[in-house]
Structure formats: C-alpha cells, structure tokens
Write a protein that holds these residues in place. Structure first.
Motif, PDB file in Angstrom:
ATOM      1  N   LYS A   1      84.060 -28.129 101.861  1.00 29.28           N
ATOM      2  CA  LYS A   1      84.900 -26.507 101.484  1.00 29.28           C
ATOM      3  C   LYS A   1      84.026 -25.673 101.273  1.00 29.28           C
ATOM      4  N   LYS A   2      82.628 -25.909 100.778  1.00 34.43           N
ATOM      5  CA  LYS A   2      82.194 -25.252 101.108  1.00 34.43           C
ATOM      6  C   LYS A   2      81.785 -24.792 102.304  1.00 34.43           C
TER       7      LYS A   2
ATOM      8  N   GLU B   1      82.508 -20.804 103.464  1.00 37.08           N
ATOM      9  CA  GLU B   1      81.479 -20.021 104.524  1.00 37.08           C
ATOM     10  C   GLU B   1      81.361 -19.401 105.895  1.00 37.08           C
ATOM     11  N   ALA B   2      82.268 -20.613 106.855  1.00 38.18           N
ATOM     12  CA  ALA B   2      82.927 -19.873 108.283  1.00 38.18           C
ATOM     13  C   ALA B   2      84.110 -19.213 107.658  1.00 38.18           C
ATOM     14  N   LYS B   3      84.621 -19.622 106.784  1.00 32.19           N
ATOM     15  CA  LYS B   3      85.917 -17.846 106.976  1.00 32.19           C
ATOM     16  C   LYS B   3      85.165 -16.821 107.211  1.00 32.19           C
ATOM     17  N   GLU B   4      84.093 -16.540 105.268  1.00 29.10           N
ATOM     18  CA  GLU B   4      83.828 -15.515 104.787  1.00 29.10           C
ATOM     19  C   GLU B   4      82.660 -14.952 105.987  1.00 29.10           C
ATOM     20  N   LYS B   5      81.902 -15.856 106.987  1.00 23.17           N
ATOM     21  CA  LYS B   5      81.392 -15.450 108.798  1.00 23.17           C
ATOM     22  C   LYS B   5      82.459 -14.446 109.785  1.00 23.17           C
TER      23      LYS B   5
END
Length: 531
Positions: free
Chosen positions: A82-83, A87-91
């Motif tokens: 999930k982390k 992080e991928a979505k934030e990127k």
C-alpha cells in the motif's frame, strides 16, 4: 526464544529428576519406621501427567507464536504494498501536475510572443480620436492573406465579412492574421462595430425545416471571431493607446448596440440556449468584454447568460474577460443542477475548482441521468421514435463523457472501457433496427420455360441485361462441327461439277473369295432364306 529454549531444557531434564526422586523415595521407604500409604506408582503417574500437560501447553504456545509471526509478516507486506501504491500515485499526480504547469507556461509564453509580435505604433493613439486625422495608416505585412490589409485599410466591413466566409476553411491562420491586419485600419474598433450590423437582420432568413439559415449562422460566427481578434489586438496595447482606440464615442456606440441586443436575448432559440451553445448570448457577452462595457449592465443578468454559452470552447476565457472568476462556484452549481455536468467539469478544471466539484462524480451523475432517460423510453407503450430518441441521447452522453475523460486525463480515476462497450452495444442495436425497418428490395425472378440461346456477343449482352444473369450458360448439345460444310453448298461450289464417283477394282482371286463391302472389307454373305 531464549525463554522457550530454557523451558524446553527444563522439560527434557524432567525424566532425570523423576529418576532421582525415585531413588530418594526408595531410600526413604527403606528407612521408614511406619508403613506409608503412598505408593511409588501413583506418584510416578502423577508426575508423568504433569509432564505431558506441560509439553502439550508448550507446543500450543509455539503454534500460536508461529501463527502470530505469520500474520505479522503478511500485514507488514500488505503495508509495504500500500505504501508503494500511494507513492506511485503521488508520483503520477506530481508528473501530471508538472505537465499541466509546463503546458500552462508554454501557452503563456506563446501568447506573450504572439502579443509581442503585434507591435502597435503609439502614434496612432496620439494623432487620432476616432479616425486618423492625416489619413495615414501603418505599414502592415500579412503573409498569408494580403487582401486583409486592403480591406482593413479601406474600412470595408462588408468585404471583410465576405472574405472571412470564403476562407473559413483556414480559420486558424485567419485568427492569427486578422489582428495584424487591424493595425492598418484607421480605427479597428469602429470597423468591428460596423461589421455587427448584419448580426440581427430585419428579416431573418429561415431554412425549409424552420431552422435558421446557414448564411446567418456564418455571419454571426464571423462577428464573434472579429470581436475576439479585436480583443487580441487590444491586449497588446498600453493604457494610452487602448484609451485612444476605445474612445468614449466608441464605447457609447458599443453600449448602444448591446442595449439593442439585450431585449432580443429573450427570444433565443431554446434548443441552442438549453444546450449551452447560443451564438446570440456569446456575441452579447463578447461585445461587453471586448469594448469594456461590462459595468454598464447588471451582474445578475450577465450571470444568467453564462449557462447559455457553457458548452462553447471560449466559455472559460469569456468568463475571465467579464471578471466573473469569483462567481464561478455559483455558476458551476447552476450547471450541475440543470443537468450540464460536462460543462461544469470543464469550468471546474479551468478555474481550479475540482476539489469543490469532483469531476468523476459529476460524470457518473451525467451517465446515470442519460441511462435513466433511456430506460424510461423502453416500456412497451412508448413509440419507436421515442425509444430511438432516448437511445440517441444516451449514446451522445456516453461519447461526451469519454471525450471529457480523455481531455482531462481522468482514465485512471474513471476507466472508459465499459463506456466503449456500451457504445458498441447501442450502435449495434441501432444498425439492426435500421436494417429491420428498411424495405426489402424485390429479387429478380428467373424466367421459366425454354429461353433462346445466345449465339454472339450482342445477343449475350442483351440476354444478360434482360434476365439479370451475368454468366452465359453454355449449350448442352453444341452444334456439330462438320455441319454446313462449305463444299456441300454455297455459290462457289455450286458452279463446280460434282466430283467423279470412285471405282474399285478387285483382282480375280479376291473376287473368287466372296463378297466385299464398298470399303474393300470382305464380308460373309448370309445364306438365302428360300431356295
């Protein structure tokens, strides 16, 4: 783990302890003075029972510990996944935001370069009020359409309208060069106001089906484009030059035109106004924004016209020019309540109000209303025309939602594959219904009875065209190749004498042997029936 090992070692030493206890008990029993009721077997069984219960409990604790470690490890792995996803979505969000920033910066730089290229000589504003006093104009170089310079220099609004209508296919290049050509005009604002005279003709032509004539729509689009080009020109002027071009008399004239148009907005085409694509409302608002006369009209009246132009691509820029940026939340709310969710999404992105108006929820609401209207037209009492109208409305809504999702890069939040499948389903049903309602063309029947056979090419062509069959059926019994031989008849052979008969000579020996056929083959003559 150390505690478990110590417990295990103690349990392993139980047997030795029991053995030592047995020896001590035997020694005690040998030295006792009185008979004890205790028996060693019972005591040993008791200690063995304690040992077994301790071992069983120990193994249960070990299993629980392993199960706890397994659950902890899985929870840790799930948290790590999930982390990583977060992080991928934030990127990805940062990348999209950076792309939008880069695109905005590029658009701003492009606009600045375009405006900088339109260098207006300030002497125009100093030497003119409404027109140039000395009649001089600036030297303007227009590469693609030099005719525009002459039309603007002559202040020929009618010719300018006709030129734009004739070259509407190259509208993009026209929009770039018309602001440059306006520099050659004595007063470009007056030229544009002159071009607005045909926007509301005294007798508006209508088409045969009751709709507005195409030429009138073209004239109105041209008027809007000319006002937009004038706004581009005015945006590159300084305050002094702007005041010279938009003088008091020009503003008063523009205000008079707007006051004449305002009552006519009440008689708008309700279909175009309801769809947010009204040319009349767009032209009125563009007139206010271009000539800077927004303050002369009530803000509430202007806000009521925004939903009438919400579907047009210039809606966001028009709202900014009118100074309505702070009023956009209320405008978007009105659009949502009136069923124009897609227009609301476009304006929410344009003014950065996507948090207040989530685009995905608005698009889903739009599709829900389209599906509901389509399902209402399906009962058996509804006519086929009504059902077709509802299905066409749902198909249009699906395509509009897909276009909106693709324009604003919402594919991750709102996948469009199910929408494409639904479009294919509706189009397939529409095609099948169309084929079912089309009249069946009668097939040509095959002629009965014997038909004349074709003997040459002309006859073949005629027979094919009459019967409809492209292939000539060959004769079952072709003509004998030796019929109508030339030496049997004809004018040439008729004059010649017939050939002499052939005679055959037989030797006496052969004649003595019997009878012969005419081809010299001998045959046995049958005996006579009567003597």
């Amino acid at each position: 783990m150390e505690d478990a090992r110590s417990v295990a070692s103690l349990m392993d030493s139980t047997s030795s302890k029991i053995h030592q206890l047995q020896k001590a008990f035997a020694e005690l029993e040998s030295q006792r003075a009185v008979t004890l009721n205790l028996k060693w077997n019972e005591l040993e069984e008791h200690f063995h029972g304690l040992e077994r219960s301790l071992k069983r409990r120990f193994h249960e604790l070990e299993d629980q510990e392993k199960e706890y470690e397994t659950k902890t490890r899985k929870a840790q792995e799930l948290l790590e996944k999930k982390k990583a996803a977060v992080e991928a979505k934030e990127k990805a969000s940062l990348e999209r935001l950076q792309k939008k920033r880069d695109a905005a910066v590029f658009a701003i730089n492009t606009a600045l370069d375009k405006y900088n290229n339109i260098s207006i000589i300030t002497s125009v504003g100093e030497s003119t009020n409404d027109e140039n006093v000395d009649g001089t104009v600036q030297d303007v170089e227009v590469k693609a359409y030099p005719e525009l310079v002459k039309l603007c220099r002559d202040m020929d609004s009618t010719g300018l309208h006709k030129f734009v209508s004739d070259n509407r296919k190259n509208l993009a290049s026209l929009k770039e060069e018309i602001p440059l050509a306006f520099r050659a005009a004595a007063n470009p604002a007056s030229l544009v106001l002159d071009s607005l005279e045909g926007f509301y003709p005294t007798e508006a032509p209508t088409a045969s089906d009751g709709k507005k004539d195409g030429s009138l729509l073209g004239v109105r689009r041209t008027c809007i484009m000319l006002m937009e080009c004038l706004s581009v020109l005015l945006s590159g002027l300084d305050r002094k030059s702007l005041a010279a071009v938009l003088s008091g008399s020009v503003r008063n004239r523009a205000k008079g035109v707007a006051e004449g148009w305002n009552p006519l907005l009440e008689t708008l085409d309700m279909d175009a106004a309801g769809n947010g694509n009204s040319l009349e409302a767009h032209a009125f608002l563009q007139l206010l924004a271009t000539f800077g006369i927004v303050s002369d009209f009530e803000e509430d009246e202007i806000l009521k016209l925004i939903p009438m132009v919400s579907r047009r691509r210039q809606a966001a820029e028009l709202c900014r020019s009118l100074g309505l940026s702070e009023k956009m939340p209320g405008v978007i709310e009105v659009l949502v309540n009136s069923g124009k969710q897609i227009d609301a999404v476009n304006l929410a992105f344009a003014f950065g109000l996507t948090e207040q108006f989530p685009p995905v929820e608005l698009l889903k609401c739009c599709l829900t209303e389209a599906s509901r209207s389509s399902s209402q037209g399906r009962p058996g009492d509804a006519s086929p025309a009504v059902q077709d109208e509802f299905n066409e409305r749902e198909l249009t809504g699906l395509k509009a939602v897909i276009k909106c999702v693709e324009e604003h890069n919402l594919e991750e939040q709102y996948p469009v594959e199910p929408l494409h499948k639904r479009i294919l389903q509706l189009e397939k049903a529409k095609a099948e219904k169309k084929r079912a309602t089309e009249p069946t063309k009668p097939q040509p029947k095959r002629p009965r009875g014997p038909q004349p056979r074709a003997t040459d090419n002309n006859n073949n062509n005629n027979s094919n065209s009459k019967t409809g069959y492209g292939r000539v059926i060959p004769e079952r019994y072709p003509q004998y190749v030796y019929d109508n031989r030339p030496f049997l008849s004809g004018p040439i052979m008729a004059a010649q004498p017939p050939p002499p008969p052939q005679t055959y000579s037989f030797s006496p020996a052969a004649a003595a042997h019997g009878n012969f056929y005419g081809n010299c083959y001998q045959y046995q003559a049958p005996p006579p029936y009567f003597q």
